[in-house]
Design an enzyme around this catalytic site. Sequence first.
Site, PDB file in Angstrom:
ATOM      1  N   TYR A 101       0.826  -1.221   0.005  1.00  0.00           N
ATOM      2  CA  TYR A 101      -0.082  -0.201   0.032  1.00  0.00           C
ATOM      3  C   TYR A 101       0.772   1.161   0.086  1.00  0.00           C
ATOM      4  O   TYR A 101       1.989   1.299   0.628  1.00  0.00           O
ATOM      5  CB  TYR A 101      -0.714  -0.066   1.216  1.00  0.00           C
ATOM      6  CG  TYR A 101      -1.718   1.171   1.394  1.00  0.00           C
ATOM      7  CD1 TYR A 101      -3.068   1.373   0.921  1.00  0.00           C
ATOM      8  CD2 TYR A 101      -1.158   2.452   1.810  1.00  0.00           C
ATOM      9  CE1 TYR A 101      -3.858   2.671   0.882  1.00  0.00           C
ATOM     10  CE2 TYR A 101      -1.749   3.637   2.145  1.00  0.00           C
ATOM     11  CZ  TYR A 101      -3.224   3.492   1.708  1.00  0.00           C
ATOM     12  OH  TYR A 101      -4.031   4.776   1.721  1.00  0.00           O
ATOM     13  N   GLU A 189      -3.430   7.592  -4.299  1.00  0.00           N
ATOM     14  CA  GLU A 189      -3.217   6.254  -3.769  1.00  0.00           C
ATOM     15  C   GLU A 189      -2.944   4.955  -4.520  1.00  0.00           C
ATOM     16  O   GLU A 189      -3.649   5.021  -5.672  1.00  0.00           O
ATOM     17  CB  GLU A 189      -4.324   5.811  -2.871  1.00  0.00           C
ATOM     18  CG  GLU A 189      -4.431   4.711  -2.153  1.00  0.00           C
ATOM     19  CD  GLU A 189      -5.720   4.152  -1.395  1.00  0.00           C
ATOM     20  OE1 GLU A 189      -5.860   4.642  -0.391  1.00  0.00           O
ATOM     21  OE2 GLU A 189      -6.442   3.713  -2.277  1.00  0.00           O
TER      22      GLU A 189
END
Length: 388
Positions: A101, A189
């Site tokens: 992530y 993201e």
Amino acid sequence: MKLYEYQAKKLFAQNGISVSEGYVAVDEEGAKNIASGFGGDVMIKAQVLSGGRGKAGGVKLARNSEDAAMIAGEILRLEIGGYKVRNVLVEPAIVIKKEIYLAITNDRERKCPVLIASGAGGIDIEDVAEQEPDKIAREYVKPFMGLCNYQVRNVASEIDLPSRLWPEFVQIAMALYDAYVENDATIVEINPLVVNEEDALIAVDAKVVLDGNALMRQPEMRENIDWGAGQEYEIEAHRLGLSYVALDGQIGCLVNGAGLAMGTMDIIEYFGGEPANFLDIGGGANEEKVAGALRIILRDDRVKTVLINIFGGITRCDEVARGLIAAMNEVDVEIPIVVRLVGTNKDEGLRLLEDSDLILADSLVDAAKKAIELVKALGKDDRYEHSD
Ligand code: GDP
Ligand code: MN
């Protein structure tokens, strides 16, 4: 303002981040053609402005082009997070060794950007934050320094990324930071950023949310982006110089002045109603603004009535009344509208509105009560109709 995954990926690719590159299809035939062009396994991915597509069945692997057509058909019939799927992204499937992530967003408490990374990628970062907070690494960025090399290496070390991948990881994080700053994003993201079979890092998913208040600095975004369902109105509101925030109630509000708009919402709530939005049309209330504002309010089919509350100061009430009448002729209005008009040239303004379909109120309290009554009456009618 959210971008679709394919738009976010394009932006990342322009900044030099490796992304799994694919094409968008609107139907089975299109998906089939793209898949046969790639050959081999492909991913079919729902393009909606909502996360958690994987869990909702919106991200699937297809073995061949026939399979791709069938799966695309299934996904195009889905509704995910309240959005109908209208497009699918078809990309070559990647063999994943590890999911990471990586994101940059605003830290509101520290008032600076923050780089966030985790070795537990692929799943919801909120879940990781709750269950395994130790697995999340953060670095706070001094805006005037920008993201520094050593900060990215700190993070890489904390998430146990093999050191051979650090140079590439640094390059990606830096590019991500540039994308964040250049586009006035509130979040960029990559989840997951994957390590593939060749040991390269590739963005398999991409999320970008832009700061709507900075869109005037991003003319290209404003003009060229497909904003998708529910977002065009934000662009339209910006264009007209309106401040609009959608809420959950049934009473649409059209008010001149932010303070007055807040006051209007308070009074509606005080008498037991629920405002459907905050809307400040600002100074002036010409036909274009009022018509645009009405259209934006009426897009929301939960709105059962509109309360227009105008205080005529520099903007004269007769001017506002003319704007209202013209706007009513232009916009298709099927619900009752309550108007409270006060200030300069009030009498003339009200006289102009006498013959219209608008419901006139003497005061804000009167207007709020009338609007609430209308919503209640409609509610009863609905129940009456459905009870037999
Ligand atoms: P999200 O559910 O909306 O976040 O959609 P993602 O694009 O992140 O996809 C969800 C999950 O599907 C990812 O975390 C991966 O595990 C998996 N996935 C997506 N693309 C690929 C791919 O090309 N290959 C493999 N093996 N898995 C993928
Ligand atoms: Mn994802």
